[in-house]
Design a protein around this motif. Structure first.
Motif, short mmCIF file in Angstrom:
data_model
loop_
_atom_site.label_atom_id
_atom_site.label_comp_id
_atom_site.label_asym_id
_atom_site.label_seq_id
_atom_site.Cartn_x
_atom_site.Cartn_y
_atom_site.Cartn_z
N LEU A 58 0.81 -1.23 0.00
CA LEU A 58 0.00 0.00 0.00
C LEU A 58 0.84 1.28 0.00
N ILE A 59 1.97 1.24 0.65
CA ILE A 59 2.76 2.46 0.82
C ILE A 59 4.02 2.45 -0.04
N ASP A 60 4.94 1.57 0.26
CA ASP A 60 6.24 1.59 -0.41
C ASP A 60 6.17 1.27 -1.90
N ASP A 61 5.34 0.32 -2.27
CA ASP A 61 5.26 -0.07 -3.67
C ASP A 61 4.29 0.80 -4.48
N SER A 62 3.60 1.70 -3.81
CA SER A 62 2.62 2.55 -4.49
C SER A 62 3.31 3.57 -5.39
N LYS A 63 2.70 3.85 -6.51
CA LYS A 63 3.22 4.88 -7.41
C LYS A 63 2.66 6.26 -7.04
N GLN A 64 1.74 6.28 -6.07
CA GLN A 64 1.15 7.55 -5.62
C GLN A 64 1.96 8.09 -4.44
N ASN A 65 2.66 9.17 -4.70
CA ASN A 65 3.53 9.74 -3.66
C ASN A 65 2.75 10.27 -2.46
N GLY A 66 1.50 10.66 -2.68
CA GLY A 66 0.70 11.17 -1.58
C GLY A 66 0.58 10.19 -0.44
N ARG A 67 0.43 8.93 -0.78
CA ARG A 67 0.33 7.90 0.26
C ARG A 67 1.60 7.89 1.11
N LYS A 68 2.73 7.96 0.45
CA LYS A 68 4.01 7.93 1.15
C LYS A 68 4.18 9.17 2.03
N ILE A 69 3.83 10.32 1.46
CA ILE A 69 3.95 11.58 2.20
C ILE A 69 3.10 11.54 3.47
N ALA A 70 1.83 11.15 3.31
CA ALA A 70 0.91 11.12 4.45
C ALA A 70 1.36 10.10 5.49
N PHE A 71 1.72 8.91 5.04
CA PHE A 71 2.11 7.84 5.96
C PHE A 71 3.38 8.19 6.72
N TYR A 72 4.43 8.54 5.98
CA TYR A 72 5.73 8.76 6.61
C TYR A 72 5.84 10.09 7.38
N SER A 73 4.86 10.98 7.23
CA SER A 73 4.89 12.21 8.03
C SER A 73 3.99 12.11 9.25
N ASP A 74 3.28 10.99 9.39
CA ASP A 74 2.43 10.79 10.57
C ASP A 74 3.33 10.63 11.80
N PRO A 75 3.08 11.40 12.85
CA PRO A 75 3.94 11.33 14.05
C PRO A 75 4.00 9.94 14.68
N LEU A 76 2.91 9.22 14.65
CA LEU A 76 2.91 7.88 15.24
C LEU A 76 3.75 6.91 14.40
N VAL A 77 3.67 7.05 13.09
CA VAL A 77 4.50 6.23 12.20
C VAL A 77 5.97 6.54 12.44
N VAL A 78 6.30 7.82 12.54
CA VAL A 78 7.69 8.23 12.78
C VAL A 78 8.20 7.63 14.09
N GLU A 79 7.39 7.69 15.12
CA GLU A 79 7.78 7.17 16.43
C GLU A 79 8.03 5.65 16.36
N ILE A 80 7.12 4.93 15.72
CA ILE A 80 7.27 3.47 15.62
C ILE A 80 8.48 3.12 14.75
N LEU A 81 8.61 3.79 13.61
CA LEU A 81 9.72 3.47 12.72
C LEU A 81 11.07 3.78 13.35
N ASP A 82 11.15 4.84 14.14
CA ASP A 82 12.40 5.14 14.84
C ASP A 82 12.81 3.96 15.72
N LYS A 83 11.84 3.40 16.44
CA LYS A 83 12.13 2.28 17.34
C LYS A 83 12.53 1.03 16.57
N ILE A 84 11.78 0.70 15.52
CA ILE A 84 12.08 -0.55 14.83
C ILE A 84 13.35 -0.44 13.97
N TYR A 85 13.63 0.75 13.45
CA TYR A 85 14.88 0.92 12.71
C TYR A 85 16.08 0.79 13.64
N GLU A 86 15.93 1.27 14.87
CA GLU A 86 17.01 1.14 15.84
C GLU A 86 17.29 -0.35 16.12
N LEU A 87 16.23 -1.12 16.31
CA LEU A 87 16.39 -2.56 16.52
C LEU A 87 16.99 -3.24 15.30
#
Length: 112
Positions: free
Chosen positions: A14-43
């Motif tokens: 839905l997000i990474d493979d999508s050709k619609q950049n809006g999905r990526k912008i909305a998803f990756y700028s969501d504060p909750l997504v940022v918080e979760i991704l920071d934690k899992i990228y660290e792991l």
């Protein structure tokens, strides 16, 4: 394939493979997504980047990311940009407001 793996694959589709950049912008700028991704990228980094970062997310984190991916998969590019700009501007204003309050408190405490 179990339910968790299906959700991970769906997030990627839905997000990474999508050709619609809006999905990526909305998803990756969501504060909750940022918080979760920071934690899992660290792991993921601590584990020598084995697998993919989503492999290090808890089931609860996968559920949150999955639900947000579904939500943002329905957002148009223009709505996504509006969300991004609102978050960026609001976030900056909120940070400045917090700094100003701390500064006023320090000034007040110095006065006392």
């Amino acid at each position: 394939m179990n339910s968790l793996e299906k959700k991970k694959n769906e997030i990627i589709r839905l997000i990474d493979d999508s050709k619609q950049n809006g999905r990526k912008i909305a998803f990756y700028s969501d504060p909750l997504v940022v918080e979760i991704l920071d934690k899992i990228y660290e792991l993921w980094e601590k584990n020598n980047r084995e697998g993919i970062p989503l492999d290090y997310a808890s089931p609860d984190q996968i559920d949150v990311l999955y639900n947000l991916a579904l939500k943002y998969s329905r957002v148009s590019d223009s709505e996504a940009w509006a969300l991004y700009l609102r978050r960026t501007v609001y976030g900056t204003e909120k940070e400045n407001e917090s700094k100003n309050k701390k500064s006023r408190l320090r000034s007040f405490l110095r006065f006392i």
